[in-house]
Design an enzyme around this catalytic site. Sequence first.
Site, mmCIF file in Angstrom:
data_model
loop_
_atom_site.group_PDB
_atom_site.id
_atom_site.type_symbol
_atom_site.label_atom_id
_atom_site.label_comp_id
_atom_site.label_asym_id
_atom_site.label_seq_id
_atom_site.Cartn_x
_atom_site.Cartn_y
_atom_site.Cartn_z
ATOM 1 N N SER A 10 16.768 -19.956 -6.883
ATOM 2 C CA SER A 10 16.147 -20.798 -7.911
ATOM 3 C C SER A 10 16.967 -22.055 -8.108
ATOM 4 C CB SER A 10 16.060 -20.039 -9.236
ATOM 5 O OG SER A 10 15.709 -20.935 -10.283
ATOM 6 N N HIS A 35 12.745 -21.431 -4.904
ATOM 7 C CA HIS A 35 12.063 -21.055 -6.134
ATOM 8 C C HIS A 35 12.176 -22.186 -7.145
ATOM 9 C CE1 HIS A 35 10.227 -18.113 -8.834
ATOM 10 N NE2 HIS A 35 11.062 -18.539 -9.776
ATOM 11 N N HIS A 68 6.918 -21.427 -9.883
ATOM 12 C CA HIS A 68 6.719 -20.460 -10.959
ATOM 13 C C HIS A 68 6.420 -21.248 -12.230
ATOM 14 C CE1 HIS A 68 8.794 -17.219 -13.681
ATOM 15 N NE2 HIS A 68 7.499 -17.328 -13.912
ATOM 16 N N MET A 70 5.940 -21.554 -15.738
ATOM 17 C CA MET A 70 6.137 -20.983 -17.075
ATOM 18 C C MET A 70 5.645 -22.008 -18.077
ATOM 19 S SD MET A 70 9.845 -19.154 -16.507
ATOM 20 C CE MET A 70 10.387 -20.254 -15.201
ATOM 21 N N MET A 139 9.118 -10.217 -14.258
ATOM 22 C CA MET A 139 10.250 -10.853 -14.923
ATOM 23 C C MET A 139 11.217 -9.774 -15.396
ATOM 24 S SD MET A 139 9.880 -14.101 -14.713
ATOM 25 C CE MET A 139 11.296 -14.467 -15.766
ATOM 26 N N GLY A 144 12.734 -18.517 -19.724
ATOM 27 C CA GLY A 144 13.110 -19.682 -20.511
ATOM 28 C C GLY A 144 14.505 -20.193 -20.245
ATOM 29 N N GLY A 147 20.680 -17.319 -16.161
ATOM 30 C CA GLY A 147 21.929 -16.630 -16.457
ATOM 31 C C GLY A 147 21.840 -15.445 -17.391
ATOM 32 N N ASP A 177 12.430 -11.749 -10.802
ATOM 33 C CA ASP A 177 13.122 -12.965 -11.235
ATOM 34 C C ASP A 177 13.867 -12.670 -12.532
ATOM 35 O OD1 ASP A 177 13.977 -15.486 -11.892
ATOM 36 O OD2 ASP A 177 11.983 -16.379 -12.031
ATOM 37 N N GLY A 178 15.196 -12.860 -12.488
ATOM 38 C CA GLY A 178 15.992 -12.731 -13.698
ATOM 39 C C GLY A 178 17.147 -11.768 -13.552
ATOM 40 N N GLY A 199 19.381 -17.253 -9.059
ATOM 41 C CA GLY A 199 19.837 -18.593 -9.384
ATOM 42 C C GLY A 199 21.341 -18.696 -9.350
#
Length: 217
Positions: A10, A35, A68, A70, A139, A144, A147, A177-178, A199
């Site tokens: 990401s 991403h 993606h 959001m 997710m 939002g 990290g 993702d996350g 990321g």
Amino acid sequence: MTDRILVAPSILSADFSRLGEEVASLSSLGADWVHLDVMDGHFVPNITFGAPVVRAVRSASKLVFDAHLMVAEPAKWVHEFADAGADVITVHREADAHVHRTLQLIRSLGKKAGVALNPATPECEVEYLLDDADMVLIMSVNPGFGGQKFITSALRKIEAVRNMALRRGTKLDIQVDGGVNPQTAALCRDAGANVLVAGSAVFGAADRARAIAEIRG
């Protein structure tokens, strides 16, 4: 769907002062997708970038661009991101009252269509969308911000969506993702995910190529 585990760094965690170079480097590091975390300050409490940034860095890489969205009312923005060079466009089930129509729109533009679920949204919300989706994004943090810590209940959802697709005989990519790092990536792979977004685990690593290889497993 591919049997190979795909890693999608990401760029939310990249150095934005040299974004083109950061994107260009991902291919040589072994990444599969780029991403693009697009946030509008409405659906999520943060703002990142829009289609002009995607268009600006598109020429920096031949990798798959994975947008993606959001954003609130994502159907309004599908054409812009398709024109900017996105290959995969994912919208949130929670942000779109007519998500079935939006998925069909994405496919009509020759792009792969994804539908995303927030951590508190049950997997049944995508059951009747699978015929029009190429990917489900689970997710594993609340969207939002980058990290965040991985939410382990996402693993049950990954497994449930994979089993749902198997029962239907549907070829489906499952993306996570996350909070993905080499340790949580192994759990996601075991649960049935095949596309892993990372990321800070990539861009913050001393050896980015090694980080990508470890996430792939």
